[in-house]
Design an enzyme around this catalytic site. Structure first.
Site, PDB file in Angstrom:
ATOM      1  N   SER A  29     -19.533  26.842  21.845  1.00  0.00           N
ATOM      2  CA  SER A  29     -20.270  27.696  22.776  1.00  0.00           C
ATOM      3  C   SER A  29     -21.580  28.175  22.152  1.00  0.00           C
ATOM      4  O   SER A  29     -22.357  27.348  21.679  1.00  0.00           O
ATOM      5  CB  SER A  29     -19.368  28.863  23.205  1.00  0.00           C
ATOM      6  OG  SER A  29     -19.884  29.508  24.318  1.00  0.00           O
ATOM      7  N   ARG A  63     -16.390  41.872  30.331  1.00  0.00           N
ATOM      8  CA  ARG A  63     -15.444  41.000  29.646  1.00  0.00           C
ATOM      9  C   ARG A  63     -14.478  40.346  30.639  1.00  0.00           C
ATOM     10  O   ARG A  63     -14.100  39.190  30.488  1.00  0.00           O
ATOM     11  CB  ARG A  63     -14.676  41.815  28.598  1.00  0.00           C
ATOM     12  CG  ARG A  63     -13.683  41.019  27.786  1.00  0.00           C
ATOM     13  CD  ARG A  63     -14.360  39.943  26.973  1.00  0.00           C
ATOM     14  NE  ARG A  63     -13.450  39.342  26.010  1.00  0.00           N
ATOM     15  CZ  ARG A  63     -13.738  38.297  25.273  1.00  0.00           C
ATOM     16  NH1 ARG A  63     -14.937  37.738  25.372  1.00  0.00           N
ATOM     17  NH2 ARG A  63     -12.877  37.805  24.422  1.00  0.00           N
ATOM     18  N   HIS A  67     -13.150  26.661  29.121  1.00  0.00           N
ATOM     19  CA  HIS A  67     -14.158  26.846  28.080  1.00  0.00           C
ATOM     20  C   HIS A  67     -13.507  27.233  26.753  1.00  0.00           C
ATOM     21  O   HIS A  67     -13.958  26.838  25.683  1.00  0.00           O
ATOM     22  CB  HIS A  67     -15.140  27.926  28.527  1.00  0.00           C
ATOM     23  CG  HIS A  67     -16.299  28.118  27.591  1.00  0.00           C
ATOM     24  ND1 HIS A  67     -17.149  27.098  27.235  1.00  0.00           N
ATOM     25  CD2 HIS A  67     -16.743  29.220  26.923  1.00  0.00           C
ATOM     26  CE1 HIS A  67     -18.073  27.568  26.396  1.00  0.00           C
ATOM     27  NE2 HIS A  67     -17.838  28.837  26.188  1.00  0.00           N
ATOM     28  N   ASP A  68     -12.425  28.009  26.838  1.00  0.00           N
ATOM     29  CA  ASP A  68     -11.722  28.454  25.629  1.00  0.00           C
ATOM     30  C   ASP A  68     -11.092  27.312  24.834  1.00  0.00           C
ATOM     31  O   ASP A  68     -10.609  27.540  23.721  1.00  0.00           O
ATOM     32  CB  ASP A  68     -10.618  29.459  26.001  1.00  0.00           C
ATOM     33  CG  ASP A  68     -11.136  30.889  26.005  1.00  0.00           C
ATOM     34  OD1 ASP A  68     -12.261  31.121  25.515  1.00  0.00           O
ATOM     35  OD2 ASP A  68     -10.410  31.786  26.489  1.00  0.00           O
ATOM     36  N   ASP A 118     -13.551  22.677  31.319  1.00  0.00           N
ATOM     37  CA  ASP A 118     -14.544  23.723  31.026  1.00  0.00           C
ATOM     38  C   ASP A 118     -15.584  23.746  32.152  1.00  0.00           C
ATOM     39  O   ASP A 118     -16.350  22.809  32.312  1.00  0.00           O
ATOM     40  CB  ASP A 118     -15.218  23.400  29.679  1.00  0.00           C
ATOM     41  CG  ASP A 118     -16.237  24.458  29.256  1.00  0.00           C
ATOM     42  OD1 ASP A 118     -16.503  25.390  30.037  1.00  0.00           O
ATOM     43  OD2 ASP A 118     -16.750  24.345  28.123  1.00  0.00           O
TER      44      ASP A 118
END
Lengths: 384, 197
Positions: A156, A226, A354-355, A321
């Site tokens: 990222s 968040r 994405h993680d 992602d």
């Protein structure tokens, strides 16, 4: 994680000071600049085995191992890839991870004291860019006596730093591993950052960024930011599998506006725990670092930098992602190749969105990283 | 390295940009990069082969060559290579015209379905041929678009490509004796073509 790097310590180095300030891309000067970092493994005699981990938006210098007294189940944020026998093999590599400029985990940032006023910088901290983050990493390496990296590795925002580093100083980076990264945010990406920023800045406790001496900061806004971020880090599939439509602590819905579904409870927890460990101003600054990142905006510069360079790139993306979709990575790989760089590309199937760059599964991911680093370190083509 | 890949490497020469579609373990590209100063890119779908390419320091994209080919910029390469793979792709005509789009010079090697042994198996014995070059049974073969050299040359003409050279090779990938030249469509088990736009 008894088989990891064991107990580690956060270190600090002052890499710029008032007499020798950091000159930012914007032209502003900043000093002192202190960097918090950790290292794992040993630097070899010819200083050729250094691997630098660039961390993502909410990361820090504590990539692997445990600090004294830590819960053994909660090692550093990228412990699964760093350690003896792991892809960033500490039996062979000297691994460094540093908190970024503008961060809030020991490296100078908006929560640090502005020496001119004796009070925290807040929004008076200068806007920084990826190139500034990289220049601080480079100053740390100079401090450690390392001139060239075997590899710069990052996911990222970390991948963006590794990319910028390799473009600006190809002679300093033998290999760059860019995971779940992008060379430029899309309008949709920028939109998500914008909503997160609004959530923080519209919190009545934000106080124009000068909340450090107040009873409370923009906790609600930061938690909301968040929560939004987390939705974009997960995939539809991982959310369905993790939570489905299940109700938190009950079989039947309670019908109301409080937290009822498991996914809501999860997001609340993520938001709350983030407030305890992260600074809202850092979130704003690093969000902007990503928004403005556009290293290929000057193709002639890239061509000059990379034509004939020896740096090899590994670009990895994950099919689930949607924050930085494989399309981002493909464009990045193609732009690098267009400039003459050697680029290996793989789109890996993973359910984690994405993680995915933080996970050890599917094993294909770490296997590819390990193979690439082996090759950089000069290991022959032996069996897989 | 397979002998037919030596033939390909000799055709390509030095200091050029080479795309190898279905590059396998990367042996050809490694030789071109290390020995001939070329810049290369492989495309490979098999994971073991993909990893071996990484181990050899060969830049490679993991994926289906027909999809990846469409993503490559116009004239990004000097040469595009397709070794013993044309017969296994879904759209051979599209693959060739895409190769032509990304590089002015092409190398294509293929098994010849016009070889006399295959003709014999089909006409006299009434069986789909199984040979050292085409070792699969009809039901498990990856080769879905087999053709004779004559068929291939007709497609090449239809796509406005020119045959620069044609080298007949045997099942072992080695150049065959002179006699093959007399009737390659009957006598050559495989052939390596160099094509230009």
């Amino acid at each position: 994680m008894a088989d990891g790097v064991g107990t580690v310590e956060l270190r600090r180095a002052v890499v710029f000071d008032g007499d020798r300030p950091l000159r930012l891309v914007s032209g502003a000067e900043l000093g002192p600049v202190e960097v918090a970092y950790e290292t794992y493994g040993e630097l070899n005699a010819d200083r050729s085995n250094a691997v630098f981990i660039c961390h993502a938006l909410s990361g820090d210098a504590h990539a692997a191992g445990l600090h004294a007294g830590d819960d053994p189940k909660r090692p550093g944020w990228w412990d699964n890839i760093v350690g003896p026998g792991r892809p960033l093999d500490t039996d062979r590599f000297f691994v460094i991870c540093a908190n970024v400029l503008g961060g809030c985990k020991g490296t100078t940032g908006p929560s640090s004291i502005n020496p001119e006023t004796g009070r925290p910088w807040g929004l008076r901290f200068p806007l920084v860019q990826v190139r500034d983050l990289v220049n601080v990493h480079r100053a740390l390496l100079a401090e450690l006596g390392i001139e060239r990296l075997l590899a710069a590795v990052g996911g990222s925002l970390g991948g963006m730093q590794a990319l910028q580093w390799a473009i600006d100083h190809p002679d300093e980076v033998k290999g760059a591993v860019l995971v779940a990264a992008s060379a430029r945010l899309s309008a949709q990406n920028i939109a998500f950052t914008a909503v997160a920023r609004e959530a923080i800045m519209r919190d009545p406790d934000f106080a124009g960024g000068d909340y450090y001496e107040n009873e409370r900061g923009p906790d609600r806004g930061l938690a909301l930011a968040r929560m939004i971020g987390h939705i974009t880090y997960l995939s539809e599939q991982s959310m369905r599998e993790k939570f489905g439509r299940r109700i938190q602590d009950a079989d039947l819905p309670r019908y109301g506006f409080d937290v009822d579904f498991q996914v809501e409870s999860y997001l609340h927890y993520q938001g709350q725990s983030f407030v305890d460990r992260f600074d809202a101003n850092t979130y704003l600054y690093l969000g902007r670092v990503m928004d403005y990142f556009d290293p290929f905006s000057d193709p002639a510069h890239i061509q000059r930098q990379l034509a004939g360079s020896e740096t090899s790139f590994l670009v990895l993306s994950f099919d689930s992602d949607w924050r930085f979709s494989p399309e981002h990575a493909r464009v990045m790989a193609s732009e690098l190749r267009g400039a003459g760089a050697a680029v290996t590309f793989q789109e890996i199937s993973s359910p984690h969105g994405h993680d995915s760059f933080l996970f050890a599964d599917p094993p294909e991911y770490h296997r590819t990283v390990a193979r690439f680093l082996d090759r950089l370190a000069g290991a022959g083509p032996g069996p897989a | 390295m397979r002998p037919d890949l030596d033939i390909v490497a000799a055709m390509i020469g030095r200091d050029v940009r080479v795309l190898d579609l279905g590059c396998g373990n990367g042996a050809l590209l490694e030789a071109l990069i290390e020995r001939q100063g070329c810049r290369g890119l492989g495309v490979e779908n098999d994971l073991e082969d993909f990893h071996e390419c990484i181990g050899r320091g060969v830049p490679v994209t993991h994926g289906d060559l027909e999809q990846e080919l469409h993503r490559i910029d116009n004239d990004a390469f000097d040469w595009a290579v397709l070794s013993l793979t044309l017969q296994a792709v879904k759209h051979p005509d599209d693959v060739l015209s895409q190769m032509k789009r990304v590089a002015p010079r092409l190398i294509v090697s293929l098994p010849n379905f016009g070889h006399w042994r295959l003709r014999r198996d089909l006409t006299l014995r009434g069986h789909m041929p199984v040979t050292p070059t085409l070792p699969y049974e009809w039901y498990d073969t990856p080769n879905i678009h087999l053709c004779t050299l004559r068929d291939f040359e007709r497609l090449v003409r239809d796509l406005d490509l020119k045959v620069e050279r044609m080298i007949p090779v045997g099942a072992d990938g080695r150049r065959t004796g002179r006699h093959t030249r007399l009737a390659p469509n009957l006598l050559a088990e495989r052939a390596v073509y160099s094509l230009s736009t």
